[in-house]
Design a protein around this motif. Structure first.
Motif, short mmCIF file in Angstrom:
data_model
loop_
_atom_site.label_atom_id
_atom_site.label_comp_id
_atom_site.label_asym_id
_atom_site.label_seq_id
_atom_site.Cartn_x
_atom_site.Cartn_y
_atom_site.Cartn_z
N LEU A 107 0.88 -1.16 0.00
CA LEU A 107 0.00 0.00 0.00
C LEU A 107 0.92 1.21 0.00
CD1 LEU A 107 -2.25 -1.29 2.92
CD2 LEU A 107 -2.74 -1.47 0.47
N TYR A 108 0.47 2.29 -0.61
CA TYR A 108 1.32 3.48 -0.67
C TYR A 108 0.92 4.41 0.47
CZ TYR A 108 3.85 7.48 -2.55
OH TYR A 108 4.72 8.53 -2.71
N ILE A 109 1.75 4.40 1.53
CA ILE A 109 1.44 5.18 2.73
C ILE A 109 2.67 5.97 3.15
CG2 ILE A 109 0.79 5.05 5.19
CD1 ILE A 109 -0.85 2.53 4.50
N ASP A 110 2.48 7.24 3.39
CA ASP A 110 3.55 8.11 3.86
C ASP A 110 4.78 8.08 2.95
OD1 ASP A 110 4.43 10.04 5.56
OD2 ASP A 110 5.10 8.68 7.14
N GLY A 111 4.53 8.07 1.65
CA GLY A 111 5.62 8.17 0.68
C GLY A 111 6.36 6.87 0.42
N THR A 141 -2.66 -9.03 -8.34
CA THR A 141 -3.19 -9.20 -6.99
C THR A 141 -2.76 -8.00 -6.17
OG1 THR A 141 -2.93 -11.58 -7.23
CG2 THR A 141 -3.23 -10.77 -5.00
N VAL A 142 -3.68 -7.47 -5.39
CA VAL A 142 -3.33 -6.33 -4.52
C VAL A 142 -3.79 -6.64 -3.10
CG1 VAL A 142 -3.47 -4.62 -6.38
CG2 VAL A 142 -5.49 -5.10 -4.98
N PRO A 143 -3.20 -5.96 -2.11
CA PRO A 143 -3.64 -6.21 -0.74
C PRO A 143 -5.07 -5.73 -0.49
CG PRO A 143 -1.59 -4.92 -0.80
CD PRO A 143 -2.13 -4.98 -2.19
N ALA A 144 -5.78 -6.50 0.31
CA ALA A 144 -7.09 -6.06 0.81
C ALA A 144 -6.80 -5.32 2.12
CB ALA A 144 -8.01 -7.25 1.03
N GLY A 145 -6.67 -4.01 2.01
CA GLY A 145 -6.29 -3.20 3.17
C GLY A 145 -7.28 -3.33 4.32
N THR A 146 -6.77 -3.19 5.53
CA THR A 146 -7.59 -3.34 6.73
C THR A 146 -7.88 -1.97 7.35
OG1 THR A 146 -5.68 -3.41 8.15
CG2 THR A 146 -6.40 -5.52 7.22
N GLU A 147 -8.66 -2.02 8.42
CA GLU A 147 -8.96 -0.80 9.17
C GLU A 147 -7.66 -0.18 9.70
OE1 GLU A 147 -12.16 -1.68 11.91
OE2 GLU A 147 -11.79 0.23 12.96
N GLN A 148 -6.73 -1.06 10.12
CA GLN A 148 -5.43 -0.56 10.61
C GLN A 148 -4.66 0.17 9.52
OE1 GLN A 148 -4.41 -4.45 12.36
NE2 GLN A 148 -2.73 -3.32 13.34
N ASP A 149 -4.71 -0.40 8.31
CA ASP A 149 -4.03 0.26 7.18
C ASP A 149 -4.63 1.63 6.90
OD1 ASP A 149 -2.36 -1.98 6.67
OD2 ASP A 149 -3.97 -2.92 5.51
N VAL A 150 -5.96 1.68 6.94
CA VAL A 150 -6.63 2.96 6.70
C VAL A 150 -6.22 3.96 7.78
CG1 VAL A 150 -8.90 4.11 6.71
CG2 VAL A 150 -8.58 1.98 5.43
N ASP A 151 -6.16 3.48 9.00
CA ASP A 151 -5.77 4.37 10.11
C ASP A 151 -4.34 4.90 9.90
OD1 ASP A 151 -6.33 5.57 12.70
OD2 ASP A 151 -4.75 4.23 13.44
N ALA A 152 -3.43 4.01 9.48
CA ALA A 152 -2.05 4.45 9.24
C ALA A 152 -2.00 5.50 8.13
CB ALA A 152 -1.19 3.23 8.86
N ALA A 153 -2.81 5.27 7.09
CA ALA A 153 -2.82 6.22 5.96
C ALA A 153 -3.41 7.57 6.38
CB ALA A 153 -3.63 5.62 4.80
N VAL A 154 -4.47 7.53 7.18
CA VAL A 154 -5.08 8.79 7.63
C VAL A 154 -4.11 9.55 8.55
CG1 VAL A 154 -6.99 9.82 8.96
CG2 VAL A 154 -7.45 7.96 7.34
N ARG A 155 -3.41 8.81 9.39
CA ARG A 155 -2.40 9.47 10.26
C ARG A 155 -1.32 10.16 9.42
NH1 ARG A 155 -1.95 7.38 15.72
NH2 ARG A 155 -3.66 5.92 16.02
N ALA A 156 -0.87 9.45 8.38
CA ALA A 156 0.16 10.04 7.50
C ALA A 156 -0.38 11.30 6.82
CB ALA A 156 0.59 9.01 6.45
N CYS A 188 -5.22 20.27 0.47
CA CYS A 188 -5.67 19.13 1.29
C CYS A 188 -4.71 17.95 1.10
CB CYS A 188 -7.06 18.67 0.85
SG CYS A 188 -8.37 19.86 1.16
N THR A 189 -4.75 17.01 2.03
CA THR A 189 -4.05 15.74 1.85
C THR A 189 -5.10 14.64 1.69
OG1 THR A 189 -3.87 15.43 4.23
CG2 THR A 189 -2.02 16.48 3.11
N VAL A 190 -4.69 13.50 1.10
CA VAL A 190 -5.69 12.53 0.60
C VAL A 190 -5.34 11.10 0.97
CG1 VAL A 190 -6.83 11.67 -1.49
CG2 VAL A 190 -6.07 14.04 -1.42
N ALA A 217 5.87 13.16 1.02
CA ALA A 217 5.35 11.97 1.68
C ALA A 217 4.12 12.31 2.51
CB ALA A 217 6.43 11.36 2.57
N GLY A 218 3.13 11.44 2.46
CA GLY A 218 1.92 11.60 3.28
C GLY A 218 0.84 12.46 2.65
N VAL A 219 1.19 13.24 1.64
CA VAL A 219 0.18 14.13 1.01
C VAL A 219 -0.84 13.29 0.24
CG1 VAL A 219 -0.16 15.93 -0.73
CG2 VAL A 219 1.69 16.12 0.96
N PHE A 220 -0.36 12.22 -0.41
CA PHE A 220 -1.27 11.30 -1.09
C PHE A 220 -0.97 9.88 -0.61
CE2 PHE A 220 -1.88 8.05 -4.28
CZ PHE A 220 -3.24 8.16 -4.51
#
Ligand code: NAD
Length: 472
Positions: free
Chosen positions: A7-11, A35-50, A165-167, A193-196
């Motif tokens: 997943l692309y998180i925090d650059g 095939t791609v990862p089925a991201g979890t709630e934790q992944d979403v949380d990490a991305a939103v934090r970034a 905004c960041t996304v 990093a973290g902007v997208f």
């Protein structure tokens, strides 16, 4: 790690917290192509934090610098457009010609338009004794569908970045490979990093976690009205901003005196070019009783010109629809048209000849459709055109406005004035007059159940801004 494993998180590309994966299937041959990862709630949380951590820096970046990053992103998308077009055809199934001309090319133009808007926009104004600042809304959760995999992404991400905004993006399950290419382009464009951030995953898991996340300030969603309603309720509960681009049942109203052959030809091309999978597709053709049978014949002739086939083959008029579920849904609507008494004049529920594999649907035309029929009310999202008959302009207006939707439409008349007068009475966000072309700077969005908010151009930018007034 290969990019598609992450997943692309925090650059950076990083593994998912979970082990689930999503297979990407080519609808033309039913083979798994990635095939791609089925991201979890934790992944979403990490991305939103970034995204939250990156927000102050990006919001404070001068608009000219944000414009420079968007220009670089546009150049990346342009440089990789052939790869993008081929990827979209492989995961969505539309013809390669359409992928090149529209699916890959329009996002380049849209991203470029936001580079220009960011550079030239006035983010503050003076009103009497106040200075009003237009500030970024904050962290954006973007949830996108599969029918225009890149266009729907750039429609949200480009204005969000232009606004400061960041996304966090959660793309559709069927088309995550295009989203992955987009993330690579963002990284190569030097966006900090973290902007997208990109989290692939299931709508009911990653999508829902993103919509519900308390640290997301705005949810921008494009997809079905059913899911849009849920997202709207979630956003309302969290008192966060929401933009919803939902379905449509757009009418093409051909008034007496119009160029009938051209109006019918363009209508069929509009419905068939993405196998009917466009939210603004002109799925209802309204024709005056005096010209009705002529229009039916023309429509059947036009439909016959489009042969379903391998979307990479230049001779194919249309490719498959996106997946087996969508094919079955479209065929279900075709059967309902037959059951409810519509007259089938082209296509039908049988698989096209010589295509035993792939999710193909024949271009289908129904005549004698009445406004109460299911196929005249519900979004089919397949290569199906319905022809409705009217006796007077008032009746045409009533039929055109007589659905829950109000996204787009078209009016054809002998002169522009007549068409414009009619268009002004339509309850819909856009109307093409006598074949008017799509404009990437004009606000796009729905009346009624077709949604809330606008995308594209300066109106699309405004969705990502909030005001602060200082009084002197
Ligand atoms: P969908 O609304 O189910 O999916 C759109 C996006 O929302 C996807 O990214 C999906 O993962 C996500 N999602 C799904 N459930 C969610 C939830 N509970 N919370 C958060 N996110 C969620 O649309 P679909 O299944 O891809 O298509 C179904 C129908 O929607 C189509 O047949 C068509 O009628 C309509 N549609 C409309 C548009 C449009 O542009 N207006 C686009 C695609 C589909």
């Amino acid at each position: 790690m290969k990019y598609h494993e992450g997943l692309y998180i925090d650059g950076d590309w990083r593994p998912s917290a979970g082990t689930g994966t999503i297979d990407v299937v080519n609808p033309a041959d039913e083979q798994v192509i990635g095939t791609v990862p089925a991201g979890t709630e934790q992944d979403v949380d990490a991305a939103v934090r970034a995204a939250r951590a990156a927000l102050p820096g990006w919001a404070a970046t001068a608009p000219a610098e944000r414009a420079a990053r968007l220009t670089a992103l546009r150049d990346q998308l342009a440089a990789r457009s052939e790869e993008i077009a081929r990827t979209i055809t492989a995961e969505l199934g539309c013809t390669l010609a359409f992928s090149r001309r529209v699916q890959a090319a329009v996002p380049v133009a849209v991203t470029g338009s936001y580079a220009e808007l960011a550079a030239g926009h006035s983010f503050e104004e003076r009103i009497g004794n106040s200075t009003v600042y237009h500030e970024p809304v904050g962290v954006v959760g973007a949830i996108t569908p599969w029918n225009y995999p890149l266009h729907q992404i750039t429609n949200k991400v480009a204005p969000a970045l232009a606004a400061g905004c960041t996304v966090v993006l959660k793309p559709a399950e069927d088309t995550p490979l295009t989203a992955r290419l987009f993330a690579e382009c963002v990284a190569a464009a030097g966006v900090p990093a973290g902007v997208f951030n990109l989290v692939t995953g299931l709508g009911t898991v990653a999508g829902q976690a993103l919509a519900e996340h308390l640290d997301v300030d705005l949810v921008s969603f494009t997809g079905s009205t059913a899911v849009g309603r849920k997202i709207g309720a979630i956003a309302g509960g969290g008192v966060k901003r929401v933009a919803l681009e939902l379905g449509g049942k757009s009418a093409n109203v051909i008034l007496p005196g119009a160029d009938l052959a051209q109006a019918v030809r363009i209508n069929l091309a509009d419905v068939i070019r993405n196998s009917g999978q466009s939210c603004n597709t002109l799925s209802r053709m309204l024709v005056h009783a005096d010209q009705y049978e002529e229009a039916v014949e023309l429509a059947a002739q036009e439909a016959a010109r489009y042969l379903p086939g391998d979307p990479e083959d230049e001779k194919s008029g249309l490719g498959p629809v996106v997946n087996a579920r969508q094919r079955d849904r479209v065929l279900g609507y075709i059967r309902s048209g037959l059951d409810e008494g519509a007259r089938l004049v082209a296509g039908g529920p049988d698989a096209p000849e010589g295509l035993p594999t792939g999710y193909y649907v024949r271009p289908t035309v129904f005549a004698d459709v009445t406004p109460d029929m299911t196929i005249a009310q519900e979004e089919i999202f397949g290569p199906v055109v319905t022809l409705l008959r009217y006796e007077s302009e008032e009746e045409a207006l009533e039929i055109a406005n007589g659905t829950d939707y109000g996204l787009a439409g078209a009016v054809w008349a002998a002169d522009e004035g007549t068409a414009v007068a009619f268009a002004r009475r339509l309850h819909t966000g856009q109307v093409d007059i006598n074949g008017g072309r799509f404009n990437i700077l004009a606000p796009f969005g729905g009346h009624k159940q077709s949604g809330v908010g606008r995308e594209l151009g300066v109106h699309g930018l405004a969705e990502y801004l909030q005001t602060k007034s200082l009084q002197f």
